[in-house]
Design a protein around this motif. Structure first.
Motif, PDB file in Angstrom:
ATOM      1  N   GLU A 199      13.892  10.059 -16.882  1.00 14.55           N
ATOM      2  CA  GLU A 199      12.935   9.306 -17.392  1.00 14.55           C
ATOM      3  C   GLU A 199      11.629   9.810 -17.530  1.00 14.55           C
ATOM      4  OE1 GLU A 199      14.862   6.987 -14.459  1.00 14.55           O
ATOM      5  OE2 GLU A 199      15.958   6.291 -15.452  1.00 14.55           O
ATOM      6  N   GLN A 200      11.570  10.789 -17.993  1.00 13.30           N
ATOM      7  CA  GLN A 200      10.229  11.036 -18.568  1.00 13.30           C
ATOM      8  C   GLN A 200       8.840  10.686 -17.539  1.00 13.30           C
ATOM      9  OE1 GLN A 200      10.291   8.692 -22.255  1.00 13.30           O
ATOM     10  NE2 GLN A 200      10.321  10.670 -23.476  1.00 13.30           N
ATOM     11  N   ASN A 201       9.256  11.112 -15.986  1.00 11.79           N
ATOM     12  CA  ASN A 201       8.449  11.082 -14.957  1.00 11.79           C
ATOM     13  C   ASN A 201       8.022  12.041 -14.579  1.00 11.79           C
ATOM     14  OD1 ASN A 201       7.629   8.142 -15.453  1.00 11.79           O
ATOM     15  ND2 ASN A 201       9.400   7.177 -14.671  1.00 11.79           N
ATOM     16  N   ILE A 209      11.517  -2.601 -15.775  1.00 16.51           N
ATOM     17  CA  ILE A 209      11.385  -2.614 -17.266  1.00 16.51           C
ATOM     18  C   ILE A 209      10.371  -1.951 -17.818  1.00 16.51           C
ATOM     19  CG2 ILE A 209      10.790  -5.016 -16.596  1.00 16.51           C
ATOM     20  CD1 ILE A 209      11.636  -6.439 -18.618  1.00 16.51           C
ATOM     21  N   THR A 210       9.321  -1.748 -17.187  1.00 19.09           N
ATOM     22  CA  THR A 210       8.364  -1.142 -18.017  1.00 19.09           C
ATOM     23  C   THR A 210       8.859   0.287 -18.053  1.00 19.09           C
ATOM     24  OG1 THR A 210       7.067  -1.271 -16.096  1.00 19.09           O
ATOM     25  CG2 THR A 210       6.785  -2.879 -17.841  1.00 19.09           C
ATOM     26  N   ASP A 211       9.356   0.846 -17.158  1.00 20.46           N
ATOM     27  CA  ASP A 211       9.875   2.462 -17.185  1.00 20.46           C
ATOM     28  C   ASP A 211      10.781   2.829 -17.796  1.00 20.46           C
ATOM     29  OD1 ASP A 211      10.133   4.664 -16.327  1.00 20.46           O
ATOM     30  OD2 ASP A 211      11.521   4.573 -13.660  1.00 20.46           O
ATOM     31  N   ILE A 212       9.992   2.324 -19.209  1.00 15.67           N
ATOM     32  CA  ILE A 212      10.875   2.647 -20.233  1.00 15.67           C
ATOM     33  C   ILE A 212      11.386   3.930 -20.658  1.00 15.67           C
ATOM     34  CG2 ILE A 212      10.846   1.773 -22.900  1.00 15.67           C
ATOM     35  CD1 ILE A 212       9.691  -0.094 -22.474  1.00 15.67           C
ATOM     36  N   ILE A 213      12.097   4.626 -21.513  1.00 13.75           N
ATOM     37  CA  ILE A 213      12.432   5.726 -22.326  1.00 13.75           C
ATOM     38  C   ILE A 213      12.491   5.036 -23.718  1.00 13.75           C
ATOM     39  CG2 ILE A 213      14.008   7.711 -22.813  1.00 13.75           C
ATOM     40  CD1 ILE A 213      14.963   7.515 -20.246  1.00 13.75           C
ATOM     41  N   LEU A 264      15.116  -1.999 -14.519  1.00 13.63           N
ATOM     42  CA  LEU A 264      16.294  -2.741 -15.742  1.00 13.63           C
ATOM     43  C   LEU A 264      16.258  -1.308 -16.157  1.00 13.63           C
ATOM     44  CD1 LEU A 264      16.043  -5.872 -17.638  1.00 13.63           C
ATOM     45  CD2 LEU A 264      16.244  -3.980 -18.228  1.00 13.63           C
ATOM     46  N   LYS A 265      16.496  -0.796 -17.011  1.00 12.92           N
ATOM     47  CA  LYS A 265      16.339   0.107 -17.520  1.00 12.92           C
ATOM     48  C   LYS A 265      16.253  -0.015 -19.342  1.00 12.92           C
ATOM     49  CE  LYS A 265      17.789   2.975 -13.979  1.00 12.92           C
ATOM     50  NZ  LYS A 265      17.454   4.298 -13.654  1.00 12.92           N
ATOM     51  N   VAL A 311      22.565   4.586 -23.136  1.00 10.59           N
ATOM     52  CA  VAL A 311      22.721   4.458 -22.143  1.00 10.59           C
ATOM     53  C   VAL A 311      21.407   3.587 -21.117  1.00 10.59           C
ATOM     54  CG1 VAL A 311      24.566   6.216 -21.476  1.00 10.59           C
ATOM     55  CG2 VAL A 311      21.744   6.452 -21.452  1.00 10.59           C
ATOM     56  N   GLY A 312      21.213   3.243 -21.604  1.00 14.03           N
ATOM     57  CA  GLY A 312      20.154   1.960 -21.957  1.00 14.03           C
ATOM     58  C   GLY A 312      21.045   0.083 -21.423  1.00 14.03           C
TER      59      GLY A 312
END
Ligand code: HEM
Ligand code: SF4
Lengths: 556, 163, 107
Positions: free
Chosen positions: A376-378, A409-413, A451-452, A467-468
């Motif tokens: 998830e790019q973290n 919701i702001t943990d956006i890929i 929320l992804k 897959v979001g």
């Protein structure tokens, strides 16, 4: 974690000089771009819009602080001071010169890293659960098997010119944090009735133009058969995968067109010849690789419990961060810390060289020298004592790395999109930034809950939009950017492919559309415990479509 | 110019080279090879990527040379065909790569069991003639070439000098 | 059949050694700013830049050579396609670390 022995060092050194020779031949014009392209790709070198891009492998997303410092050094010395962590647990540099690549690879080799097979039609970097070795719910650490696969697949003479790229992911829990169902091979480590270790084997999942979920073709493959069975799959795929159309060349299409029973029987027939041959893994070898990943000896730090409670009381910001970004560790006095690379309004997955250095330092100080990159790019520090959370948080805060939004919701890929990528149809990053700014208020995010959102700038789906929970796909229509929105995708153990809502949205309408979707969810959910994806699965797409397009769309 | 290269160097007047078929023996397609297997003359066979190599099993002891065709360098089926010929069918005769053969593929081809190569790219011929192969002599997987057990794990191998 | 009105064209590519976006200048040199690009205003000029591009590719000086349509504006040539505008102007986002406001959301 794994440490190179003499053999590994020798191998990587030879691979670097091989690539140095290839680059030299290209720069002198001995080989054309057509001949060079597959060679550079097999070492992670792409040509993007503005410059070359180098993708460095971070096998199963595991790094130590020395390696992270080296990544920072490379960003500073050969790039513009930053790097981009990707959904495949790798890092990409956006500005390196071709003529510098051999030097960069030499620097990487010093810290046991490389760019081997980070692109090209070969077996790519093997990914794994980013909480491996720390999660309470895992059967065993999946990384030793990812490491065995990494070694075995490196410069494989038979499988370097496959019909298309090939991605393998390994997990070891019922909760799938490695998205194994959207990989060419997904392996779930498990125990049989007698306590022996083996894998449930899933094949032929994938995203891209034709998203397909993987099928389970073996319920239990004993661990000693890992390489022989994988070889059987690869050989059948190499011989029979389509080569006439690159969009139909992945194993998912072969399985789709041949039928899973038929293909499984071909794989089993091939495996029968290989099973008891030289690829059978001796228990001693598995044990030796496992020893590198032996569970950390973690001292009891029970004082953390009391301190944590007090700190949380005195600092609500800290409390929010712990609530969102710290997950329970198998050791009760420890936590697994997610370092968000999604500052509000920032570029998802980017980290500056200074931030990388800071994370390296903190990993040494508080994290037993271990860092993970998530799909998830973290980043993750997997072993932090609760007693150290407060000073860690203060230090992260100073570096702009304490955003308390993991899973929100702001943990956006987002993939690089048209700001960098030569294949893109539309930009991804500005869309992510605008959504992040719109929903940046902590109270609002918390109210919305898990929320992804996943964004890709073209149908290749590098940003996992299929897959979001909310997926956003950039397309080009009449020379302008347009964004299709899909709902209901999921990349975990209950994997699903999102469904497109309807006509696309212009760039300045996307965030409003997301807001409409979110408001619809908030008004429809049974209570705050019903997550977006649970709510969507209960009520279906229609209420969202009606809200987005008006009620006439329901008739259609 | 097209030449045949093996680890011993450039082969002078190779009888199987494409284009010289007029006088000498000819490489047959899989179907022709299966049909003419009873003839006495020595024959070679050239397989296309989609051909099933195991079909050769019954006649393999009569085949003088197997050539595997690479219509494009990125069509890697020949690597698996070679592995099957050597490791499954026990073929010990000459195994040649023909078509689009890149210098950087030659080391991998040697490992999957090829021992001769038809090449026409001048810089490639030069490198091969000088025996400057861009290979790596440490391997993470067993394959058809003769190697020594590598240090450490069962899957590792090291190249044999001149092996 | 109606032929579309002629659009001014420039030749663009990426430099082989470092991949940086370049445009063909008026004297056959490769320049790093589209403002300095040679403007092909008629078919013969387009043929000429195409030939120059093929030659530069064959000479291994550049890769990914393309002729693109531009609009002539007072600020210089402006590509019609967003992709080419981003190539000319750089990423549309504030990517450089010093410039990026990394305000972390603490509370
Ligand atoms: C910027 C240069 C990039 C290029 C040229 C590129 C190219 C591609 C292509 C062509 C595909 C589709 C493959 C297929 O369906 O057969 C793909 C898929 C994918 N890429 Fe990328 N990509 C790039 C960057 C990235 C980045 C930054 C990430 C991670 C954030 C990434 C991760 C993935 C993933 C996860 C998939 C989908 C998985 C799948 O193929 O099933 N790629 N990429
Ligand atoms: S999804 Fe498309 S635009 Fe995004 S990185 Fe992948 S190839 Fe590029």
């Amino acid at each position: 974690m794994y440490r190179y022995d003499e053999f590994d060092h020798g191998f990587v050194a030879q691979r670097v000089s091989q690539f140095r020779d290839q680059v030299a031949r290209r720069l002198t014009g001995e080989i054309s771009e057509d001949a060079f392209k597959p060679l550079r790709l097999m070492n992670g070198v792409y040509l993007q819009l503005h410059a070359y891009m180098l993708r460095v492998a971070i096998p199963y997303g595991t790094l130590n602080s020395r390696q992270m410092r080296k990544l920072a050094h490379i960003a500073r010395t050969y790039d513009r001071g930053y790097g981009h962590f990707t959904t495949r647990q790798n890092i990409q540099y956006n500005w390196p010169a071709l003529s510098d690549m051999p030097a960069i690879l030499e620097e990487l080799a010093e810290v046991e890293m490389h760019a081997i097979q980070t692109s090209g039609n070969c077996i790519r970097n093997v990914t794994a659960d980013h909480f491996a070795g720390a999660a309470a719910d895992e059967v065993a650490d999946p990384r030793p098997y990812a490491e065995i696969l990494r070694q075995w697949s490196s410069v494989h003479p038979e499988f370097s010119f496959l019909p298309r790229k090939f991605k393998i992911a390994v997990t070891a829990s019922e909760r799938d944090r490695a998205a194994i169902q959207v990989h060419d091979i997904g392996l779930q480590l498990k125990k049989d009735g007698e306590g022996g270790l083996g894998f449930a084997v899933w094949i032929a999942g994938g995203q891209g133009r034709t998203p397909i979920l993987a099928k389970k073709i073996k319920d239990f493959l004993p661990e000693e058969d890992l390489l022989s069975y994988t070889t059987a799959i690869m050989r059948v795929y190499n011989l029979h995968g389509r080569r006439d159309n690159k969009y139909k060349a992945r194993i998912k299409i072969l399985v789709h067109e041949t039928g899973v029973e038929q293909l499984t029987s071909e794989i089993d027939a091939e495996w029968a010849h290989l099973k008891d041959g030289e690829l059978k893994l001796p228990a001693a070898d598995i044990a030796a690789i496992n020893a590198y990943f032996a569970p950390r000896e973690l001292d009891a730090r029970a004082e953390g419990w009391k301190e944590l409670a007090a700190w949380k009381k005195s600092d609500p910001g800290f409390a929010t961060w712990v609530g969102r970004n710290v997950a329970p560790h198998r050791h009760p006095d420890y936590g697994m810390v997610t370092i968000s690379l999604k500052p509000i309004g920032g570029i998802p997955g980017d980290a500056s060289a200074d931030q990388m250095d800071a994370v390296a330092k903190l990993a040494l100080e508080f994290g037993h020298d271990e860092i993970r990159v998530t799909h998830e790019q973290n980043l993750v520090l997997p072993h932090v004592a609760l007693a150290d959370l407060e000073p860690l948080y203060r230090a992260l805060l100073a570096e702009g790395l304490a955003t308390a939004n993991a899973g929100l919701i702001t943990d956006i890929i987002a993939c690089p999109g048209l700001d960098y990528c030569a294949l893109a149809n539309a930009r991804s990053i500005p869309v992510a930034q605008e959504i992040s700014n719109r929903f940046g208020d902590p109270a609002r995010q918390a109210e919305i809950g898990d929320l992804k959102i996943k964004i890709s700038g073209c149908i290749n789906a590098c940003g996992h939009h299929h897959v979001g929970h909310i997926g956003i796909l950039g397309v080009e229509k009449k020379g302008a950017e347009l964004y299709q929105i899909s709902l209901g995708g999921s990349g975990d153990e209950n994997a699903s492919i999102g469904q497109i809502t309807g006509p696309g949205f212009e760039p300045d309408q996307v965030t409003d559309a997301i807001e409409t979707i979110v408001e619809t969810y908030l008004s429809q959910r049974t209570d705050a415990d019903e997550t977006f994806i649970a709510c969507y699965r209960r009520i279906g797409a229609d209420p969202f479509k009606a809200a987005l397009y008006g009620s006439e769309s329901q008739a259609a | 110019m097209t030449v045949i290269w093996t680890k011993d160097g450039i082969v002078e007047s190779d009888p199987w080279i494409e284009g010289d078929a007029e006088q000498g023996p000819k490489l047959l397609s899989l179907a022709d090879a299966l049909a003419h297997a009873q003839d006495n003359a020595p024959f070679g066979v050239v397989l296309q990527p989609a051909d099933d190599v195991t079909a050769l099993a019954p006649i393999l002891d009569r085949v003088a040379i197997v050539a595997l065709s690479f219509p494009a360098f990125n069509d890697g089926r020949g690597f698996s065909q070679a592995a099957l010929l050597r490791q499954r069918l026990g073929y010990t005769g000459e195994l040649r790569a023909v078509g689009a053969v890149l210098l950087d593929q030659v080391p991998l081809m040697l490992r999957t069991g090829f021992d001769s190569f038809e090449v026409s790219h001048a810089p490639t011929i030069a490198r091969l003639t000088e025996n400057r192969l861009p290979g790596i002599d440490l391997h993470y997987q067993p394959s058809a070439d003769s190697t020594d057990a590598g240090q450490g794990y069962s899957w590792r191998r090291t190249a044999r000098a001149n092996g | 059949m109606k032929t579309a009105p002629f659009k001014t064209k420039v030749l663009t590519a990426n430099r082989l050694s470092d991949g940086i976006s370049v445009w063909l200048g008026a004297h056959g040199e490769w320049v790093v700013s589209i403002k300095d690009a040679f403007l092909a205003r008629h078919e013969d000029a387009v043929t000429a830049i195409e030939t120059a591009g093929k030659q530069a590719l064959a000479d291994n000086r550049v890769v990914d050579v393309n002729v693109i349509d531009v609009e002539e504006t007072s600020a210089g040539p402006r590509p019609f396609r967003l992709r080419e505008r981003i190539r000319a102007e750089g990423p549309s986002i504030d990517y450089a670390p010093v410039a990026t406001a990394r305000v972390s959301q603490a509370a």
